[in-house]
Design an enzyme around this catalytic site. Structure first.
Site, PDB file in Angstrom:
ATOM      1  N   LYS A 201       0.831  -1.198   0.000  1.00 48.12           N
ATOM      2  CA  LYS A 201       0.000   0.000   0.000  1.00 48.12           C
ATOM      3  C   LYS A 201       0.869   1.254   0.000  1.00 48.12           C
ATOM      4  O   LYS A 201       0.688   2.140  -0.836  1.00 48.12           O
ATOM      5  CB  LYS A 201      -0.904  -0.034   1.248  1.00 48.12           C
ATOM      6  CG  LYS A 201      -2.061   0.914   1.214  1.00 48.12           C
ATOM      7  CD  LYS A 201      -2.900   0.786   2.494  1.00 48.12           C
ATOM      8  CE  LYS A 201      -3.717  -0.487   2.506  1.00 48.12           C
ATOM      9  NZ  LYS A 201      -4.356  -0.735   3.820  1.00 48.12           N
TER      10      LYS A 201
ATOM     11  N   ARG B 169      -3.248  -1.808  -6.387  1.00 44.21           N
ATOM     12  CA  ARG B 169      -2.414  -3.006  -6.294  1.00 44.21           C
ATOM     13  C   ARG B 169      -2.768  -3.904  -7.470  1.00 44.21           C
ATOM     14  O   ARG B 169      -3.826  -3.740  -8.081  1.00 44.21           O
ATOM     15  CB  ARG B 169      -2.661  -3.740  -4.972  1.00 44.21           C
ATOM     16  CG  ARG B 169      -4.083  -4.207  -4.835  1.00 44.21           C
ATOM     17  CD  ARG B 169      -4.353  -4.832  -3.482  1.00 44.21           C
ATOM     18  NE  ARG B 169      -5.777  -5.008  -3.331  1.00 44.21           N
ATOM     19  CZ  ARG B 169      -6.432  -4.970  -2.178  1.00 44.21           C
ATOM     20  NH1 ARG B 169      -5.790  -4.751  -1.064  1.00 44.21           N
ATOM     21  NH2 ARG B 169      -7.722  -5.151  -2.130  1.00 44.21           N
TER      22      ARG B 169
ATOM     23  N   CYS C 134       7.774 -39.595 -10.097  1.00 44.14           N
ATOM     24  CA  CYS C 134       6.437 -40.092 -10.416  1.00 44.14           C
ATOM     25  C   CYS C 134       5.505 -40.103  -9.209  1.00 44.14           C
ATOM     26  O   CYS C 134       4.442 -40.685  -9.254  1.00 44.14           O
ATOM     27  CB  CYS C 134       6.526 -41.480 -11.032  1.00 44.14           C
ATOM     28  SG  CYS C 134       7.297 -42.690  -9.950  1.00 44.14           S
TER      29      CYS C 134
ATOM     30  N   HIS D  61     -15.693  -9.107   0.986  1.00 47.60           N
ATOM     31  CA  HIS D  61     -14.756 -10.109   1.493  1.00 47.60           C
ATOM     32  C   HIS D  61     -14.979 -11.465   0.825  1.00 47.60           C
ATOM     33  O   HIS D  61     -14.047 -12.106   0.345  1.00 47.60           O
ATOM     34  CB  HIS D  61     -14.916 -10.222   3.009  1.00 47.60           C
ATOM     35  CG  HIS D  61     -14.033 -11.253   3.624  1.00 47.60           C
ATOM     36  ND1 HIS D  61     -14.489 -12.525   3.899  1.00 47.60           N
ATOM     37  CD2 HIS D  61     -12.737 -11.227   3.967  1.00 47.60           C
ATOM     38  CE1 HIS D  61     -13.488 -13.222   4.409  1.00 47.60           C
ATOM     39  NE2 HIS D  61     -12.419 -12.455   4.472  1.00 47.60           N
TER      40      HIS D  61
ATOM     41  N   ARG E 271      -3.262   3.345   8.476  1.00 52.50           N
ATOM     42  CA  ARG E 271      -3.601   2.150   7.701  1.00 52.50           C
ATOM     43  C   ARG E 271      -2.481   1.126   7.680  1.00 52.50           C
ATOM     44  O   ARG E 271      -1.337   1.455   7.416  1.00 52.50           O
ATOM     45  CB  ARG E 271      -3.922   2.557   6.250  1.00 52.50           C
ATOM     46  CG  ARG E 271      -4.750   3.803   6.138  1.00 52.50           C
ATOM     47  CD  ARG E 271      -4.827   4.302   4.695  1.00 52.50           C
ATOM     48  NE  ARG E 271      -5.435   3.341   3.797  1.00 52.50           N
ATOM     49  CZ  ARG E 271      -5.421   3.461   2.474  1.00 52.50           C
ATOM     50  NH1 ARG E 271      -4.814   4.485   1.903  1.00 52.50           N
ATOM     51  NH2 ARG E 271      -5.997   2.534   1.731  1.00 52.50           N
TER      52      ARG E 271
ATOM     53  N   GLY F   1      10.198 -42.038  -6.566  1.00 51.84           N
ATOM     54  CA  GLY F   1       8.849 -42.283  -6.069  1.00 51.84           C
ATOM     55  C   GLY F   1       8.705 -41.494  -4.788  1.00 51.84           C
ATOM     56  O   GLY F   1       9.003 -41.984  -3.702  1.00 51.84           O
TER      57      GLY F   1
ATOM     58  N   TYR G 205      12.234 -35.105 -16.280  1.00 46.70           N
ATOM     59  CA  TYR G 205      10.782 -34.955 -16.410  1.00 46.70           C
ATOM     60  C   TYR G 205      10.091 -35.147 -15.072  1.00 46.70           C
ATOM     61  O   TYR G 205      10.667 -35.686 -14.124  1.00 46.70           O
ATOM     62  CB  TYR G 205      10.220 -35.958 -17.439  1.00 46.70           C
ATOM     63  CG  TYR G 205      10.291 -37.403 -16.992  1.00 46.70           C
ATOM     64  CD1 TYR G 205       9.268 -37.951 -16.210  1.00 46.70           C
ATOM     65  CD2 TYR G 205      11.366 -38.210 -17.330  1.00 46.70           C
ATOM     66  CE1 TYR G 205       9.348 -39.263 -15.784  1.00 46.70           C
ATOM     67  CE2 TYR G 205      11.445 -39.520 -16.910  1.00 46.70           C
ATOM     68  CZ  TYR G 205      10.427 -40.051 -16.134  1.00 46.70           C
ATOM     69  OH  TYR G 205      10.496 -41.335 -15.697  1.00 46.70           O
TER      70      TYR G 205
ATOM     71  N   MET H  10      -5.712  -7.054   8.784  1.00 52.98           N
ATOM     72  CA  MET H  10      -5.134  -6.176   9.809  1.00 52.98           C
ATOM     73  C   MET H  10      -5.977  -4.919   9.932  1.00 52.98           C
ATOM     74  O   MET H  10      -6.983  -4.773   9.272  1.00 52.98           O
ATOM     75  CB  MET H  10      -3.695  -5.855   9.446  1.00 52.98           C
ATOM     76  CG  MET H  10      -2.800  -7.073   9.541  1.00 52.98           C
ATOM     77  SD  MET H  10      -1.156  -6.734   8.991  1.00 52.98           S
ATOM     78  CE  MET H  10      -1.422  -6.274   7.309  1.00 52.98           C
TER      79      MET H  10
ATOM     80  N   ARG I 263       0.950 -48.210 -13.135  1.00 49.50           N
ATOM     81  CA  ARG I 263       0.894 -49.120 -11.988  1.00 49.50           C
ATOM     82  C   ARG I 263       0.216 -50.403 -12.441  1.00 49.50           C
ATOM     83  O   ARG I 263      -0.980 -50.399 -12.711  1.00 49.50           O
ATOM     84  CB  ARG I 263       0.092 -48.493 -10.854  1.00 49.50           C
ATOM     85  CG  ARG I 263       0.650 -47.194 -10.313  1.00 49.50           C
ATOM     86  CD  ARG I 263      -0.298 -46.648  -9.257  1.00 49.50           C
ATOM     87  NE  ARG I 263       0.290 -45.584  -8.476  1.00 49.50           N
ATOM     88  CZ  ARG I 263       0.152 -44.285  -8.729  1.00 49.50           C
ATOM     89  NH1 ARG I 263      -0.563 -43.903  -9.785  1.00 49.50           N
ATOM     90  NH2 ARG I 263       0.704 -43.381  -7.959  1.00 49.50           N
TER      91      ARG I 263
ATOM     92  N   SER J  36      13.564 -43.143 -11.371  1.00 48.01           N
ATOM     93  CA  SER J  36      12.359 -42.336 -11.181  1.00 48.01           C
ATOM     94  C   SER J  36      12.136 -42.231  -9.685  1.00 48.01           C
ATOM     95  O   SER J  36      12.047 -43.240  -8.988  1.00 48.01           O
ATOM     96  CB  SER J  36      11.165 -42.997 -11.863  1.00 48.01           C
ATOM     97  OG  SER J  36      10.015 -42.221 -11.623  1.00 48.01           O
TER      98      SER J  36
ATOM     99  N   GLY K 261      -8.281  -7.221   4.623  1.00 47.53           N
ATOM    100  CA  GLY K 261      -9.118  -7.221   5.806  1.00 47.53           C
ATOM    101  C   GLY K 261      -8.521  -7.922   7.023  1.00 47.53           C
ATOM    102  O   GLY K 261      -9.183  -8.067   8.042  1.00 47.53           O
TER     103      GLY K 261
HETATM  104  P1  ADP Z   1      -7.722  -2.400   3.944  1.00 47.41           P
HETATM  105  O1  ADP Z   1      -6.285  -2.760   3.796  1.00 47.41           O
HETATM  106  O2  ADP Z   1      -8.451  -3.279   4.871  1.00 47.41           O
HETATM  107  O3  ADP Z   1      -8.372  -2.199   2.620  1.00 47.41           O
HETATM  108  P2  ADP Z   1      -7.392   0.413   4.070  1.00 47.41           P
HETATM  109  O4  ADP Z   1      -6.273   0.974   4.833  1.00 47.41           O
HETATM  110  O5  ADP Z   1      -7.204   0.344   2.608  1.00 47.41           O
HETATM  111  O6  ADP Z   1      -7.729  -0.998   4.675  1.00 47.41           O
HETATM  112  O7  ADP Z   1      -8.672   1.244   4.415  1.00 47.41           O
HETATM  113  C1  ADP Z   1      -9.959   0.837   4.070  1.00 47.41           C
HETATM  114  C2  ADP Z   1     -10.725   1.956   3.408  1.00 47.41           C
HETATM  115  O8  ADP Z   1     -10.770   3.087   4.243  1.00 47.41           O
HETATM  116  C3  ADP Z   1     -10.094   2.474   2.148  1.00 47.41           C
HETATM  117  O9  ADP Z   1     -10.434   1.722   1.046  1.00 47.41           O
HETATM  118  C4  ADP Z   1     -10.671   3.840   2.022  1.00 47.41           C
HETATM  119  O10 ADP Z   1     -11.911   3.766   1.388  1.00 47.41           O
HETATM  120  C5  ADP Z   1     -10.819   4.248   3.463  1.00 47.41           C
HETATM  121  N1  ADP Z   1      -9.715   5.162   3.767  1.00 47.41           N
HETATM  122  C6  ADP Z   1      -8.517   4.860   4.274  1.00 47.41           C
HETATM  123  N2  ADP Z   1      -7.755   5.958   4.395  1.00 47.41           N
HETATM  124  C7  ADP Z   1      -8.495   6.976   3.927  1.00 47.41           C
HETATM  125  C8  ADP Z   1      -8.269   8.361   3.768  1.00 47.41           C
HETATM  126  N3  ADP Z   1      -7.112   8.924   4.106  1.00 47.41           N
HETATM  127  N4  ADP Z   1      -9.264   9.107   3.245  1.00 47.41           N
HETATM  128  C9  ADP Z   1     -10.443   8.549   2.907  1.00 47.41           C
HETATM  129  N5  ADP Z   1     -10.718   7.250   3.042  1.00 47.41           N
HETATM  130  C10 ADP Z   1      -9.754   6.477   3.544  1.00 47.41           C
HETATM  131 MG    MG Z   2      -7.650  -1.140   1.176  1.00 50.33          MG
END
Ligand code: ADP
Ligand code: MG
Ligand code: MG
Length: 913
Positions: A29, A350, A870, A476, A99, A805, A890, A110, A598, A803, A108
């Site tokens: 990120k 990403r 194998c 999710h 973040r 196994g 192989y 952390m 076999r 070979s 999701g």
């Molecule tokens: P995750 O890794 O779980 O996606 P993020 O750190 O990306 O967590 O945060 C989740 C969401 O929170 C982001 O997709 C964004 O929509 C919102 N967010 C995070 N930082 C900001 C920010 N500085 N301004 C506005 N929205 C934010």
């Molecule tokens: Mg995010």
């Protein structure tokens, strides 16, 4: 602290300390926020504290290195300057988010805290500055809720069903008589803030922190701490991410998507990642804050459907940004954005996770669009070899589906989020899914939830399919199932999931836990009952020949990709097959020979004869019984030689302990069997029983099996050799080239292979003399006990090929029985005692060393010795890659794994040049 190392990496206003290259330190990120800033994409200013600090924090009781504090203060000043706002200011307060973000995305897993910097003073200022009092107080209440949960750990206690903040929020809405959070007035939100703070005080004994800088440091600590929470650790284990990496922490100025109707927030993909279709797409919510989309609370709208009409300029900005990013990264991007007053801000980008279908299509399309080369298309990160599996996966049989439709079994429709078709028993919780799976691993399950969260991961893993009532294509459930390659439907709003009653319903139709349900991950259709599935297009073209190649685009892209694969791979790929039809399938998938046939599988269809052979005490009678098997074996081998049409065929001599064909259990379970055998052999029933009892072994895995059979009963080896050679002569006479390779199993001593080799050669010479034909053939051995690897130089004096196994080699190297390790391997995996299941992926450190020894020893005697593998590992990408590095010629695997092994071999060949 003038000479402290650089701990803080600023980004904003078009300049950045970091870049995309710095993922290891800044996390994905952080590195990409810096990179986007550099290439001129609009990103709110902020800074990244690197992963090294997280590790320092974990190793030093939650403390930081000297000098960090000063650098953070300095960076905060820069952010204030770029954003034109100030922390805690009475006029224009700066709010920030804090973040998490590791080297590889862990969606999701952390923590992240938004709206940091609010207190009684700055909330007023925010209200005035934005001209929107409701927004300001809603932001404050969200902040307390999130900070309270993540940092102060104010959560549902044992026995409480609801999060304490959610309970207060619900009570407030009930009292106000409104349905949505957004219907609450500024006054009501203000009351809620006070109630939240009181709750915090009563649960923690502390006042909610007011000072922005204190809030920031507490959030930074929580983000670093979240690297070690349970679900993140489970996720890392599942995806092979080292615990030592740590997360970075990004502190970033807030932008707001919830300031009114010219604001929005969303997530998008520069191409569809379920099927790979080109075009920007995604989810958005008007007037909302980012976490609302991912949480799956409100079902978002689709960007490609309605954003163009609702916010045409925003749509245009997004499309341009999408192109810029794809051109820059040469890869499909998965972005998070917020629209504040008509202006698009990027918060994350990403490389997008995608299904195997999408991966192949996108890689081939990017080559055809001139963005990448074929070599790049084959990169492991673009198409994990295992994901090819999905292209070979079944879909619903159109007739079966039409039938279900006509019978009115279409229950509902949702958003198609993960391809394939799944039919299974309804289960409503992850625990239940895990329990059912452990009890009946072969019974398919469909996990049905309102929405999923990281806690449901284990249940999702064991289910065939996943169905949720809420959430969008980026929820999710969608994300995770896409990664797991599972069939998935989300946002099936009509569905009423009642956890307490254990039912799901749409209108009057009610399904109970355990009932059959069928979901089509391509179309989003949900059916009650079972729908029969049908194979993939690739399989239809290659195997069933029911579809012409030119009729299937999916097949054509697959074929194009595999052409590139074969240009680059060095390792051969053979198949494990013992029937002509399997062999033909494998060849269609690209197999270049049979690496393991076999022979015992053939014996199972001639049990009468083999049982006579086993029971015979007199060599003459045994010879007689064995000879009865000869024509069957010969016919089987001839079929394989024809099917393989000139490709090498490795045939393993009889391997399993004899009691697999006849044991006391067989006699017990089949009344009359003993009598029948007695009559056939003209011996007493008593004798049948006592001879059978003698076959019993305490530890058959280490008992009388492998070449030990052929050494004690040479007539078996002689018969098999004769059958092979006669079949070869027969098929060669038809004008088909044959390359038999006779393989002796379970050799430990050179004398064993010497013994068996002599018998085979004698039988072969006899056949050649009788028929006046010669066949060129080889005799080799399996290396599957440690002694064979250790003495491979001697063994290679006799053996013409090796070979490995690796099933038995793993059992004997680790002293771990494949039939019994189920009792502890789960515990071993969960506690990181072993990095992976050694029967699925080669234990490179141990078994791998034996393989390397075997290769070196064998080739020291016979340079250029042909060596393959194998075991089941031949279809596991990591093991295939290991085999390439170990210098094998192989790998051999089951027919449907052949394309996967080919791709893995090419990937390793490209990675190691
Ligand atoms: P995750 O890794 O779980 O996606 P993020 O750190 O990306 O967590 O945060 C989740 C969401 O929170 C982001 O997709 C964004 O929509 C919102 N967010 C995070 N930082 C900001 C920010 N500085 N301004 C506005 N929205 C934010
Ligand atoms: Mg995010
Ligand atoms: Mg074996």
């Amino acid at each position: 602290m003038a000479d402290a190392p650089k701990y803080v990496y600023f980004f904003g206003g078009g300049e950045a300390d970091g870049s995309a290259e710095m993922k290891n330190s800044l996390g994905g990120k952080g590195a990409n926020l810096a990179e986007m800033t550099r290439i001129g994409v609009q990103v709110p200013a902020g800074f990244t504290i690197p992963t090294e600090i997280c590790n320092h924090y974990s190793d030093n009781d939650g403390t930081y290195p000297e000098g960090l504090r000063e650098q953070v203060d300095e960076a905060l000043k820069q952010v204030e300057k770029v954003m034109g706002a100030e922390l805690g200011s009475k006029d224009n307060p700066l709010l920030v988010s804090c973040r998490s973000g590791a080297r590889e995305s862990m969606p999701g897993m952390m923590d992240t805290v938004l709206n940091i910097g609010l207190n009684e003073r700055s909330v007023q200022a925010l209200a005035e500055h934005s001209g929107n009092e409701t927004f300001a107080w809603d932001s404050y209440r969200r902040f307390i809720q999130m900070f309270g949960d993540v940092v102060l750990e104010v959560r549902a206690r044992e026995g409480e069903y609801h999060d304490p903040f959610e309970a207060l929020l619900q009570a407030k809405k009930d009292a106000a008589g409104v349905q949505y959070d957004s219907d609450l007035t500024a006054e009501q939100l203000k009351e809620l803030v006070t109630e939240f703070k009181t709750e915090v005080k009563s649960r923690t004994g502390q006042d909610f922190p007011d000072e922005p800088i204190d809030q920031i440091w507490a959030a930074i600590g929580a983000v670093f701490g979240s690297w070690n929470n349970d679900r993140a650790a489970v996720y890392r284990r599942d995806y092979g991410i080292p615990h030592s990496w740590g997360t970075a922490c990004n502190v970033q100025a807030m932008v707001f998507g919830n300031l009114g109707d010219d604001c929005a927030t969303g997530v998008g993909l520069t191409r569809d990642c379920s099927m790979g279709t080109p075009g920007f797409n995604g989810d958005y919510l008007m007037n909302a804050q980012g976490e609302d989309v991912v949480a799956g609370i409100r079902t978002p709208k689709r960007i490609e459907k309605s954003l163009k009409d609702e916010m045409p300029e925003v749509y245009e900005q997004l499309e341009t940004i999408g192109k810029t990013l794809e051109n820059h990264y040469k890869e499909v991007q998965d972005i998070e954005f917020t629209v504040q007053k008509g202006r698009v801000w990027l918060l994350q980008t990403r490389n997008a996770k995608r299904t195997g279908f999408a991966a192949v299509r996108i890689a081939v399309d990017l080559v055809n669009e001139g963005l990448i080369t074929p070599k790049q298309a084959l990169e492991k990160r673009r198409i994990p070899a295992d994901d090819l599996n999905q292209l070979l996966q079944p879909i619903f049989d159109p007739d079966g589906k039409a039938e279900a439709q006509e019978a009115g079994r279409l229950l509902a429709r949702g958003i198609n989020a993960g391809p394939g078709a799944a039919s299974g028993h309804v289960c409503l919780t992850a625990e239940e899914a895990e329990r059912l799976y452990n009890e009946h691993p072969d019974e398919p399950l469909v996990l049905v939830r309102r929405e999923t969260s990281p806690e449901d991961l284990r249940g999702m893993r064991v289910a065939q399919g996943i169905l949720t009532a809420f959430g969008g294509a980026s929820s999710h459930a969608a994300l995770v199932s896409r990664q797991m390659g599972k069939t998935c439907i989300v946002g099936c709003n009509e569905l009423n999931v009642d956890y307490e009653a254990g039912t799901i319903s749409v209108g009057d139709t009610v399904l109970n836990t355990g009932d059959w349900i069928s979901i089509d991950g391509f179309t989003g259709e949900v059916f009650t009952g079972q729908v029969t599935t049908k194979p993939s297009e690739v399989v239809d073209v290659l195997i069933h020949k029911t579809l012409a190649p030119e009729e299937s685009e999916a097949y054509q892209r697959f074929a194009q990709l595999m052409e590139w694969v074969d240009e680059h791979r060095k390792l051969g790929v053979r198949t494990n097959a013992d029937q002509p039809d399997q062999a033909i399938e494998a060849v269609a998938f690209g197999a270049e020979g049979i690496g393991l046939c076999r022979t015992e599988h053939m014996f199972f269809s001639h049990l009468d004869e083999i049982r006579e052979m086993i029971l015979a005490r007199d060599p003459v009678i045994r010879q007689d019984a064995v000879n009865q098997l000869l024509p069957f074996q010969q016919a089987d081998f001839a079929g394989l030689f024809r099917a393989m049409d000139g490709r090498p065929v490795t045939i393993r001599l009889l391997d399993p302990p004899l009691h697999e064909f006849l044991s006391a259990r067989h006699l017990e379970e089949q009344p009359g069997l003993a009598e029948k055998l007695a009559a056939q052999l003209d011996i007493s029933v008593e004798e049948v029983r006592s001879r059978t009892a003698e076959l019993h072994e305490e530890n058959p895995m280490l008992g009388h099996r492998g070449c030990r059979l052929g050494i004690v009963f040479p007539e078996i080896t002689a018969m098999q050799a004769r059958a092979i050679m006669q079949a070869a002569v027969e098929v060669q006479a038809e004008g088909i080239v044959v390359h038999p390779e006779v393989m002796v199993p379970l050799v430990a001593y050179q004398t064993e292979i010497d013994n068996q080799s002599a018998i085979v050669r004698e039988a072969a010479e006899a056949v050649f003399a009788e028929t006046g034909t010669t066949i060129s053939y080889q005799i080799g051995t399996m290396i599957e006990v440690p002694r064979a690897a250790l003495r491979s130089d001697e063994i290679a004096e006799t053996a013409e090929f090796f070979s490995f196994g690796t099933n038995d080699l793993t059992q004997t190297c680790l002293g771990m029985s494949r039939d019994d390790y189920g009792g502890f391997i789960g515990h071993y995996r969960e506690n990181d005692i072993v990095p992976h299941d050694p029967f699925q992926s080669i234990d490179q450190g141990g078994v791998g060393q034996l393989i390397e020894l075997g290769v070196a020893g064998g080739r020291s005697t016979r340079s250029g010795l042909k060596i393959g593998i194998c075991g089941e590992h031949g279809g596991d990408p990591a093991s295939v890659m290991f085999c390439h590095r170990a210098g094998l010629d192989y790998v051999s695997c089951s027919p449907y794994r052949v394309p996967i092994a080919r791709l893995a071999a090419a990937q390793e060949a490209l990675a190691s040049v």
